[in-house]
Design a protein around this motif. Structure first.
Motif, short mmCIF file in Angstrom:
data_model
loop_
_atom_site.label_atom_id
_atom_site.label_comp_id
_atom_site.label_asym_id
_atom_site.label_seq_id
_atom_site.Cartn_x
_atom_site.Cartn_y
_atom_site.Cartn_z
N ARG A 139 0.86 -1.19 0.00
CA ARG A 139 0.00 0.00 0.00
C ARG A 139 0.90 1.25 0.00
N PRO A 174 -1.28 8.20 -1.21
CA PRO A 174 -2.06 8.73 -2.33
C PRO A 174 -1.17 9.41 -3.38
N SER A 187 2.25 5.15 -7.23
CA SER A 187 2.07 3.78 -7.70
C SER A 187 3.38 3.03 -7.54
N GLU A 227 -1.32 0.31 -9.31
CA GLU A 227 -1.92 1.38 -8.48
C GLU A 227 -2.10 0.86 -7.06
N GLU A 236 -1.96 2.40 -4.33
CA GLU A 236 -2.57 3.31 -3.36
C GLU A 236 -3.97 2.84 -2.96
N TRP A 237 -4.60 1.98 -3.79
CA TRP A 237 -5.95 1.51 -3.46
C TRP A 237 -6.13 0.00 -3.60
N PRO A 269 -6.58 -3.74 -3.20
CA PRO A 269 -6.72 -4.56 -2.00
C PRO A 269 -6.23 -6.00 -2.16
#
Length: 247
Positions: free
Chosen positions: A101, A104, A107, A129, A131-132, A134
């Motif tokens: 993770r 924001p 990447s 990516e 940052e989001w 899961p």
């Protein structure tokens, strides 16, 4: 700023700051290749994920999953979760062992360790990516020809680094004549003059030039003849942090 690393395996691979050493660079006379600062900086601008199990991979040239054979040096219960033939077509897949993770706007680039050369197989690069996202990503290698390749224990199978990639959409490449920037043209001319003169002396085996061996303008962050103020934030050695345990 933190890069969060969440293990997805009971015994995840080790993550270490990128190491500058490369076998082919060591093989140069006087380790001459290390004088190329961009090479050494690329080698250390990220973190290596290290292979925990020595094994041999063999591809027979076929297009099916079973055309890749993976054989660990010793039986290991974790091996089948580490590396697999998943995508077929000569592609071998590693599981990184972590869900990453990033803050924001950042990447993760996952690729082979820079300038780490392996004969017969090529690392594939991916931009994720993180940052989001899961769930974890995989690291893939593609055979360049049929045959066997070795992955030693402690060898990097994945190299991760962070990029602010979204701002790239706003970057406009512009091709300009050097004449439009007189200051830069003068600096370039001085460098070219010094470079040509030095190379001529090396070719002629000038004792002083041979003793000097190489010009250090870029390595030291300097301009020939003090043509301009040296950069204040020049970096010639990268010192990234090793992962630590968090709460």
């Amino acid at each position: 700023m933190e890069l969060e690393c969440y293990p997805t395996a009971e015994r995840p691979p080790e993550i270490v700051p990128g190491r500058p050493q490369r076998a082919w660079m060591d093989a140069f006379h006087d380790r001459h290749a290390y004088r190329c600062l961009p090479l050494s900086m690329a080698n250390t601008t990220g973190w290596e994920i290290l292979n925990p199990i020595a094994f041999t991979a063999e591809w027979n040239g076929g297009l099916m999953q079973e055309d890749i054979k993976l054989t660990p040096d010793r039986p290991n219960p974790d091996f089948h979760n580490l590396v697999k033939s998943h995508f077929s077509h000569g592609v071998m897949t590693f599981h990184a062992g972590y869900l990453f993770r990033t803050p924001p706007g950042w990447s993760m680039m996952a690729q082979g360790a820079p300038n780490h050369v392996k004969d017969g197989i090529q690392p594939l690069a991916g931009l994720v990516e993180t940052e989001w996202l899961p769930f974890p990503f995989t690291m893939n290698w593609i055979f360049t020809r049929p045959g066997k390749v070795r992955f030693e224990k402690g060898e990097p199978f994945c190299f991760i680094t962070l990029v602010q990639d979204r701002v790239l959409d706003d970057v406009q490449p512009v091709i300009r004549s050097m004449a439009s920037n007189p200051e830069l043209r003068e600096q370039y001319g001085l460098w070219e003059k010094h470079r040509s003169a030095f190379n001529k002396k090396i070719f002629q085996a000038d004792p002083e030039a041979v003793k000097t061996a190489w010009q250090r303008f870029y390595f030291k962050g300097e301009f020939p003849e003090d043509a301009a103020e040296p950069p204040k934030e020049h970096v010639n050695k990268r010192r990234l942090k090793a992962p630590r345990l968090g709460r």
